[in-house]
Design a protein around this motif. Structure first.
Motif, PDB file in Angstrom:
ATOM      1  N   ILE A 387      19.389   4.103 -21.526  1.00 64.21           N
ATOM      2  CA  ILE A 387      19.108   5.174 -22.487  1.00 64.21           C
ATOM      3  C   ILE A 387      17.651   5.636 -22.342  1.00 64.21           C
ATOM      4  O   ILE A 387      17.357   6.832 -22.334  1.00 64.21           O
ATOM      5  N   ARG A 388      16.759   4.660 -22.202  1.00 65.60           N
ATOM      6  CA  ARG A 388      15.339   5.018 -22.013  1.00 65.60           C
ATOM      7  C   ARG A 388      15.166   5.876 -20.771  1.00 65.60           C
ATOM      8  O   ARG A 388      14.432   6.863 -20.777  1.00 65.60           O
ATOM      9  N   ALA A 389      15.865   5.476 -19.693  1.00 69.19           N
ATOM     10  CA  ALA A 389      15.764   6.241 -18.438  1.00 69.19           C
ATOM     11  C   ALA A 389      16.294   7.661 -18.647  1.00 69.19           C
ATOM     12  O   ALA A 389      15.695   8.634 -18.171  1.00 69.19           O
ATOM     13  N   ALA A 390      17.405   7.766 -19.386  1.00 73.50           N
ATOM     14  CA  ALA A 390      18.017   9.086 -19.603  1.00 73.50           C
ATOM     15  C   ALA A 390      17.122   9.972 -20.467  1.00 73.50           C
ATOM     16  O   ALA A 390      16.984  11.160 -20.219  1.00 73.50           O
ATOM     17  N   LEU A 391      16.514   9.344 -21.491  1.00 73.47           N
ATOM     18  CA  LEU A 391      15.677  10.148 -22.392  1.00 73.47           C
ATOM     19  C   LEU A 391      14.382  10.601 -21.718  1.00 73.47           C
ATOM     20  O   LEU A 391      13.763  11.568 -22.133  1.00 73.47           O
ATOM     21  N   ARG A 392      13.999   9.876 -20.649  1.00 72.68           N
ATOM     22  CA  ARG A 392      12.787  10.273 -19.923  1.00 72.68           C
ATOM     23  C   ARG A 392      13.058  11.392 -18.917  1.00 72.68           C
ATOM     24  O   ARG A 392      12.122  11.934 -18.345  1.00 72.68           O
ATOM     25  N   VAL A 393      14.333  11.686 -18.694  1.00 70.22           N
ATOM     26  CA  VAL A 393      14.653  12.742 -17.717  1.00 70.22           C
ATOM     27  C   VAL A 393      14.113  14.072 -18.234  1.00 70.22           C
ATOM     28  O   VAL A 393      14.340  14.450 -19.383  1.00 70.22           O
ATOM     29  N   ASP A 394      13.349  14.728 -17.361  1.00 73.35           N
ATOM     30  CA  ASP A 394      12.764  16.005 -17.730  1.00 73.35           C
ATOM     31  C   ASP A 394      13.787  17.104 -17.466  1.00 73.35           C
ATOM     32  O   ASP A 394      14.294  17.212 -16.343  1.00 73.35           O
ATOM     33  N   PRO A 395      14.111  17.913 -18.477  1.00 73.56           N
ATOM     34  CA  PRO A 395      15.075  18.994 -18.227  1.00 73.56           C
ATOM     35  C   PRO A 395      14.610  19.928 -17.111  1.00 73.56           C
ATOM     36  O   PRO A 395      15.422  20.594 -16.470  1.00 73.56           O
ATOM     37  N   ALA A 396      13.301  19.930 -16.855  1.00 68.67           N
ATOM     38  CA  ALA A 396      12.783  20.791 -15.793  1.00 68.67           C
ATOM     39  C   ALA A 396      13.309  20.370 -14.422  1.00 68.67           C
ATOM     40  O   ALA A 396      13.295  21.160 -13.476  1.00 68.67           O
ATOM     41  N   GLU A 397      13.778  19.115 -14.316  1.00 65.97           N
ATOM     42  CA  GLU A 397      14.321  18.642 -13.038  1.00 65.97           C
ATOM     43  C   GLU A 397      15.514  19.483 -12.598  1.00 65.97           C
ATOM     44  O   GLU A 397      15.816  19.569 -11.418  1.00 65.97           O
ATOM     45  N   ALA A 398      16.195  20.061 -13.568  1.00 61.28           N
ATOM     46  CA  ALA A 398      17.358  20.890 -13.226  1.00 61.28           C
ATOM     47  C   ALA A 398      16.916  22.196 -12.577  1.00 61.28           C
ATOM     48  O   ALA A 398      17.653  22.783 -11.791  1.00 61.28           O
ATOM     49  N   ILE A 399      15.699  22.628 -12.904  1.00 62.47           N
ATOM     50  CA  ILE A 399      15.198  23.883 -12.352  1.00 62.47           C
ATOM     51  C   ILE A 399      14.600  23.664 -10.968  1.00 62.47           C
ATOM     52  O   ILE A 399      14.736  24.482 -10.084  1.00 62.47           O
ATOM     53  N   GLY A 400      14.010  22.481 -10.769  1.00 63.35           N
ATOM     54  CA  GLY A 400      13.392  22.187  -9.476  1.00 63.35           C
ATOM     55  C   GLY A 400      12.025  22.803  -9.395  1.00 63.35           C
ATOM     56  O   GLY A 400      11.373  23.078 -10.400  1.00 63.35           O
ATOM     57  N   GLY A 401      11.568  23.043  -8.184  1.00 68.06           N
ATOM     58  CA  GLY A 401      10.259  23.671  -8.002  1.00 68.06           C
ATOM     59  C   GLY A 401       9.180  22.748  -7.694  1.00 68.06           C
ATOM     60  O   GLY A 401       8.854  21.756  -7.798  1.00 68.06           O
TER      61      GLY A 401
END
Lengths: 401, 235
Positions: A387-401
């Motif tokens: 859960i900690r790992a999931a909550l640390r996921v940055d939504p920006a990762e979906a955009i890339g860049g």
């Protein structure tokens, strides 16, 4: 709202179920370990219950006859029987040994019981086949766990016994099945030496001038006779009369006979608190280790499953999914894994493991309930890392860049 | 220019502090009207992704102003408390890869957004199916993402971006994995959807095939945008 966890599980149900089955085997072992402990306690209680005794009179200052050696004169029972509140008193001996039958031998608790009838302290309370011992020598009643059958010829020391009756759930505190034989035979078996040793002992006695006095010709024979007989038993089992308090009767025997007396609760405390305490601690440590291993495995599996969904989690967060939905997704999967594991573990422990264990495995419903609760708690705790790992996921990762 | 759509004024974004600070956006001005599709073009490291993340309310700008429809969403600080809800309800995303949720079927991939917004499941699925008709993938509604072709997946991803009828859609290189024909088809669809749903669409792209189709293009270089009239060719 749809169940994301349920959809994810159904999408890869094969992987999920197989992982749950692997975890289930581990949970099955954990439940079996708890069952082994319960079985040990139940064996101890069965030993006490089946002895038919309210009091155990043993050698002074010992924890006999189960936890420590105890030796008292075999006529002590007469004096005890005459005491107020005592309904029945009977000698008993216990000897753990290998009993031979043909080519095989079985580890048993050989119990010497006094002549009498059903209900006499020490006697097996019921039979499943055959009859009780009726002769003074060379008959035996065996627990069916020994594998002996009616009519089997057993060898105990140098003597042979015929199995005349079979009983059930008559075991020692260590789980060894019991074989009942007449008291005199059991007393003899406790100290019976081989022929060479007997001859050696007679020679030594005869060489001792203190015993071999020409002016007292019968002394040597008397000493030799006393060396070849056993006038001791391990305990006297006492049944008290209705209406009498066990503690008061015990105190009376202690005071007047100068022997140690245990009541049922005290004997249970000795068996469970002392005799199997080390084994119980060992099993408890196994349970703790297995729980930690189970938690680590669940944590690793859920963490790996979550890492495999990082991109999806980033997308979910970007499109506005609440953290609690993502937490719920991971936690539900973890609990589902635990539930599959528990069901598989319970079935495995009940139908596969318990029957093949050599000792009695008692799977209590309450233990299963506690185990179920522990599995759920472990799964919830194990999902925290993921859960900690999931909550640390940055939504920006979906955009890339 | 229409009232709706998106307008940004003097948007700045600085990463880091002190000597190591980097100004990724140095005062970007941009305006995209409802129903319009504009291109955002620039080399690697020019600030495209940073601008997209600021527009998508994923990272916070350092300064400037952003107006979405009639609502000021950023003015030196976020003016919206729930950025998650802002992204869900007001901004659509289309990614370079479709990034469909592999364990949900096509319908639920799209219907998930309205479901997250509290729309009942049946109504959310109905909205998804309506979009599938418009995007010509209605016959694949029950399929899993892995059963779709690349073009079909991208159309489903477009449907997901549109399903909550957001005033703005941010498309990050949506045609990158597609061949010319399919890339142009996607741009055609985006233009149709922009008109049909009155949505402002910003397409970040390197794709030479589709650049001529934009009527307006924003070039971004070193954190600064320059507007240019596009060729507006037919797709």
């Amino acid at each position: 709202m749809i169940s994301l966890a349920g959809r994810d599980i159904m999408h890869a149900w094969g992987k999920f179920v197989f992982t749950g089955m692997g975890l289930g085997l581990l949970i099955g072992i954990t439940l079996s370990m708890a069952g082994i402990y319960r079985g040990m306690v139940d064996d101890g209680k069965a030993l006490l219950d089946n002895s038919g005794a309210d009091l155990w009179v043993v050698q002074k200052d010992t924890l006999g006859p189960y936890a420590e050696p105890s030796s008292i004169f075999d006529d002590a029972w007469r004096g005890i029987l005459g005491m107020p509140g005592v309904a029945r008193a009977a000698n008993v001996t216990y000897l753990t040994m290998q009993v031979r039958q043909g080519e095989r031998d079985v580890r048993t608790l050989v119990t010497g019981v006094t002549p009498g009838g059903p209900g006499t302290p020490g006697w097996p309370p019921y039979l499943v086949a055959g009859r009780q011992i009726t002769r003074g020598h060379y008959e035996a009643v065996a627990d069916i766990a020994t594998g002996f059958a009616l009519g089997d010829r057993l060898q105990i020391r140098r003597n042979h016994y015929i199995v005349v009756g079979l009983t059930r759930r008559m075991v020692s505190s260590g789980g060894d099945p019991m074989v009942f034989i007449p008291l005199k035979d059991a007393q003899e078996a406790q100290f019976l030496k081989d022929n060479d040793a007997i001859r050696q002992q007679r020679r030594r006695t005869a060489a001792n001038p203190a015993f071999n006095r020409p002016q007292v010709p019968d002394l040597l024979n008397a000493v030799i006779a006393s060396q070849s007989t056993n006038a001791y038993v391990n305990a006297v089992l006492v049944q008290i009369e209705a209406g009498h308090d066990a503690n008061e009767v015990a105190e009376s025997i202690r005071r007047w006979k100068r022997l140690t007396v245990y009541t049922r609760s005290q004997m249970e405390e000795i068996l469970i608190g002392k005799l199997i305490a080390t084994s119980a601690r060992q099993i408890f440590m196994f349970l703790v280790i297995l729980s930690i291993v189970s938690a680590a495995i669940v944590a690793f599996i859920i963490y790996t499953l979550t890492l495999g969904k990082i991109r999806e989690i980033a997308v979910l967060k970007l499109i506005g999914t609440k953290n609690r939905t993502i937490v719920s997704l991971i936690m539900q999967q973890s609990i589902a894994l635990g539930l599959i594991g528990f069901v598989v573990g319970k079935i495995t422990a009940t139908l596969v493991m318990a029957p093949i264990f050599p000792k009695y495995v008692l799977l209590e419903p309450l233990d299963s309930l506690i185990g179920f609760g522990a599995v759920v708690v472990i799964c919830i705790l194990a999902s925290i890392i993921a859960i900690r790992a999931a909550l640390r996921v940055d939504p920006a990762e979906a955009i890339g860049g | 220019m229409a009232d709706k759509g998106i307008r940004i004024e003097g948007l700045k974004k600085r990463y880091g502090k002190g000597d190591t600070a980097v100004d990724a956006l140095k005062g970007v001005d941009m305006q995209v009207a409802s129903g319009e599709v504009v291109g955002l073009i620039g080399p690697s490291g020019s600030g495209k992704s940073t601008l997209l993340k600021c527009l998508g309310a994923v990272i916070e700008p350092t300064a400037g102003r952003m107006i979405l429809g009639d609502e000021v969403i950023y003015d030196g600080g976020w003016k919206v408390k729930d950025l998650r809800a802002l992204r869900r309800d007001k901004i659509g995303f289309i990614f370079q890869a479709p990034y469909l949720i592999p364990f949900l079927d096509v319908t639920d991939n799209v219907a998930l957004l309205p479901m997250l917004a509290g729309v009942p499941n049946r109504e959310a699925r109905k909205q998804a199916l309506e979009l599938f008709k418009a995007l010509d993938v209605e016959n694949r509604a029950k399929a899993m993402p892995s059963q779709l072709s690349g073009g079909e997946q991208q159309r489903v991803a477009i449907a997901r971006g549109l399903v909550n009828r957001p005033p703005v859609i941010l498309a990050d290189e949506p045609t990158a994995p597609l061949d010319s024909e399919r890339a142009l088809a996607v741009i055609r669809i985006l233009n149709e959807m922009a008109r049909q749903f009155e949505t402002a669409i910003i397409v970040v792209t390197h794709d030479e095939k589709i650049i001529p189709t934009f009527k307006r293009i924003y070039h971004i270089r070193d954190g600064v945008t320059y507007e240019e009239a596009g060729q507006g060719r037919d797709f």
